[in-house]
Each structure stands twice: as C-alpha cells, then as structure tokens.
Design an enzyme around this catalytic site. Structure first.
Site, mmCIF file in Angstrom:
data_model
loop_
_atom_site.group_PDB
_atom_site.id
_atom_site.type_symbol
_atom_site.label_atom_id
_atom_site.label_comp_id
_atom_site.label_asym_id
_atom_site.label_seq_id
_atom_site.Cartn_x
_atom_site.Cartn_y
_atom_site.Cartn_z
ATOM 1 N N ASN A 209 9.138 6.538 0.456
ATOM 2 C CA ASN A 209 7.836 5.896 0.340
ATOM 3 C C ASN A 209 7.714 4.788 1.382
ATOM 4 O O ASN A 209 8.619 4.576 2.189
ATOM 5 C CB ASN A 209 7.634 5.345 -1.082
ATOM 6 C CG ASN A 209 8.728 4.397 -1.489
ATOM 7 O OD1 ASN A 209 8.937 3.351 -0.882
ATOM 8 N ND2 ASN A 209 9.474 4.776 -2.536
ATOM 9 N N ASP A 278 10.065 8.719 -7.855
ATOM 10 C CA ASP A 278 9.925 9.274 -9.208
ATOM 11 C C ASP A 278 10.501 10.682 -9.315
ATOM 12 O O ASP A 278 10.847 11.133 -10.411
ATOM 13 C CB ASP A 278 8.445 9.312 -9.602
ATOM 14 C CG ASP A 278 7.865 7.922 -9.765
ATOM 15 O OD1 ASP A 278 8.585 7.033 -10.264
ATOM 16 O OD2 ASP A 278 6.701 7.706 -9.381
ATOM 17 N N LYS A 340 8.704 -0.410 -21.183
ATOM 18 C CA LYS A 340 10.000 -0.656 -20.548
ATOM 19 C C LYS A 340 10.645 -1.962 -21.004
ATOM 20 O O LYS A 340 11.653 -2.396 -20.447
ATOM 21 C CB LYS A 340 9.843 -0.626 -19.030
ATOM 22 C CG LYS A 340 9.311 0.715 -18.523
ATOM 23 C CD LYS A 340 9.158 0.747 -17.016
ATOM 24 C CE LYS A 340 8.437 2.002 -16.560
ATOM 25 N NZ LYS A 340 9.200 3.236 -16.850
#
Length: 408
Positions: A209, A278, A340
C-alpha cells in the site's frame, strides 16, 4: 520573588533591550539576578547595562574564572532557583535541545537542575521552521517551560508570531508559573508499529500500500522525547531510525505480528500506525510468474488481524490504533474501538489532497472509548505526533488510571 535566585540568559536578538527591563523588574521585586550574555547579545546591549540594573556580576565568558576556588558555570548553575532565557534565539534553542555547550550560557543550562524557562524571539518563518519546532518539542518533553512569543510587527518587517513576550508577562510567569513537569513517559516502554507491509507473490512481485511510515516514525520520536523506551517495528521504508529508538524491520503482516507478540506483555503503551495488508496470496511462487495469454487470478486469503489480536490479549497496556478511511470516518472509527478493544483511535480521510499517505502533513480526528473526539487541522505529522502524545498523557497521570480501568 523576594530573595529568589534567578539566572537571566540573554542571547543575540533585537529583543535584548527588553531583557534589560526584565532584569530591572526582577531586581526591584527583591530577586537576586545574575545575567549571562552570549557574544551575540553583546552586539545589541552592553554588560554594563545589566550590571547597573542588577548590582551584580554579568557573565560573558566560560573561561573567565574570577574566583579561583570555583568553576563559574557550575557555581552559578547550582546557585539558581530559576533560569530564564529572554530573548532565546533559534541558535540557543537548537544548541540546548541537542546538548551543545560552547559558551557560558549553554554550559550553565546543561549544568543546572533549576527549572528553566525559555522566551523565544525570532522571525515568524524561523519560529515555524520544522527544525525549530522539533527542538522546542524536545525541550518541552524534557520539562523546559516555554513562554509563548506574541504576534505582530517584527523588527525584520514581517508580521506574525515571534515577538518576545513583554517583560511584564515574563515576570508574571516567573512569579506565578508552576515548575515544568518531567517527561510523563519516563521509565515506560512504548511499542510503535509503522509503515506498510508487503505480501509476496513471487521473487519480483508483491502486494502493498501507499504508507510511507512517516507518521509512525514521528510518533516514535515523540514518545522517545517524552522519556519512553521505544521499540519501532516497521515495514519496508527508507526513513532513518529516530535517535534513541530501537528499530525492528519486518516485511509481511505475519512478520509484524511475530515481532510484536513477544514484546507485547512487557510494554505500557502500543501505538499501531502501521498500514497492514488485509489480504495475502494463498500461494507464494518460488519463481517469477511468466505472463501468458488471458487473465491471471491470484487467490487471496485474510492476513492476521494484528490490532484485534492485541486487543484480545490486552491487560495493562494502553492500545491506540490508526484508521485510514475514505468515507464514514466517525462510524468506522467508533466501530473499530469497540471491536478491537482500543483505548483510542486516530482516523484520517486519505482521499483528501495533501494529507495522509506519503505526504508530510495530515489532518486527523482522535476518537476515545468514551465517545469523545477531537479534531486537528492540517499540520505536519511531527506536530500531530506530539498532539497525540498529549491526548494519551491522561492515561499515565491522575485520572488516567481510572480511565484505563474502565477501558479494560
């Protein structure tokens, strides 16, 4: 102020004439004032002026030892109850921040244990230069107090922030100001993750990324400046290691978890800025995949959820996540906090021009577990890192203990 021992450091700026008024006010209030002048300061005003106003010796030379049984800069450093440098040039601030002691004033500053206050004075562009900003942050993190300069017409002709605070304001600050606090992360262990990850397809190709790692590296440096023992786990990046920071280089998402997991139980604070992939290829090819007619499909599988795993294992740690989004910023950030088990999350819209990935600036919103949030306008990633550390500060001071219990 009566009988308080004050060192007044004067450096080479046009505002040196204001220091004479400050010395006079301090003396009239009953303080014992010793003035230390740099060589540059003596280009603007004479030592005789301060000697007349304070009725005391003026120090101008490290090697001028008038009392043979004393080392002058150590003696005066031990004598002081407070030290104030007014005006303080960019040069003085830079030397002090980086431990340079090459004249009477800088050697005294490094030798004293008294609270130190700095009153900057310089051109607005100099005051806003990243190097000066970084040096100020370094000193603030070490407990040095800063007396903010004013805005207005400057001697150089520019209009902006950089005019030394007025003698009356500096006097009031010294009279009523609290001693600067020590770095709040002193003795704490901080883990920062940064940069992208790379998921390998074959020996020449990978999926990644746009993350540059700049935010994470700035956060690591800010935490180190606050006295923390910092470990930086970073994906591939060309950025230099921040001074005083331990660095661990990794490649993939699994590599990053493998590096973080053994350290996690022993740290006090985790700030996870890394942009972790991911998905990863289900198969890594040992040789370069050759092109052929038709399309190519690569089967992808989910990578490990590092932040989720840390949230599940969380005990005493403060856990801060980052979220790079393109829409519904608040909605996704709030959801991640709960899912999370985070104490705080920093979110930004990477679709905005001039901020986010690879840029030097960012614009963020910090969301807390209690549903409160605070927005920061576009500014450098270094400045935002220090703002983030200030938002984290309550977890380690006072009410932070109660907040931490509520977040477990």
């Amino acid at each position: 102020m009566k009988d308080r021992n004050i060192i007044l450091g004067v450096t080479g700026g046009i505002a040196a004439f204001k220091a004479a008024a400050l010395a006079s006010k301090l003396h009239q209030a009953g303080a014992n004032v010793k003035v230390i002048m740099t060589e540059g300061a003596r280009e603007f005003i004479t030592p005789l002026t301060f000697q007349a106003l304070t009725r005391d010796r003026v120090y101008i030379d490290t090697f001028s030892e008038e009392e043979v049984d004393k080392v002058a800069h150590i003696d005066v450093a031990d004598w002081a109850d407070n030290v104030v440098v007014a005006p303080a040039t960019a040069d003085l601030i830079g030397k002090y921040a980086n431990g340079i002691a090459d004249d009477m004033l800088t050697t005294t500053l490094l030798a004293t244990r008294a609270p130190v206050y700095i009153a900057p004075a310089m051109n607005v562009n100099m005051f806003e230069h990243p190097a000066v900003v970084e040096n100020i942050h370094k000193l603030e993190a070490r407990g040095v107090g800063f007396i903010e300069p004013g805005s207005g017409y400057l001697a150089c002709g520019w209009i902006g922030k950089g005019r030394m605070a007025e003698p009356e304001d500096i006097f009031a600050f010294l009279e009523n100001g609290k001693p600067p606090s020590l770095p709040y992360l002193k003795g704490k262990k901080v883990l920062v993750s940064a940069g992208p990850t790379r998921e390998i397809i074959d020996p020449v190709r990978f999926l990644s990324n746009r993350s540059s790692g700049k935010t994470g590296f700035a956060v690591a440096q800010a935490a180190q400046a606050q006295g923390a023992e910092v470990t930086l786990v970073t994906g591939p990046t060309e950025l230099p290691t921040p001074p005083g920071v331990r660095r661990i280089d990794v490649t993939s998402a699994q590599d990053m978890l493998d590096a973080i997991a053994p350290l996690y139980d022993d740290v006090d604070l985790v700030i996870k800025t890394a942009a972790v992939a991911d998905y990863t290829p289900d198969e890594t090819f040992p040789h370069k995949v050759k092109k052929s007619d038709g399309d190519l499909s690569i089967h992808m599988v989910r990578t490990v959820d590092i932040l989720g795993e840390l949230g599940r294992r969380k005990d005493k740690q403060i856990l801060v996540g980052f979220a790079a989004e393109t829409e519904n910023l608040a909605q996704y950030a709030e959801k991640k906090i709960q899912e999370k088990n985070l104490d705080m999350i920093v979110a930004n819209n990477v679709n905005e021009k001039g901020i986010g990935f690879a840029s030097d600036d960012n614009q963020i919103t910090i969301f807390r577990r209690d549903h409160e949030s605070i927005e920061y306008e576009k500014q450098s990633k270094e400045d935002l890192a220090h703002h983030l550390l200030e938002e984290i500060r309550p977890f380690f001071e006072g009410d932070g203990e109660r907040v931490r219990e509520n977040h477990r």
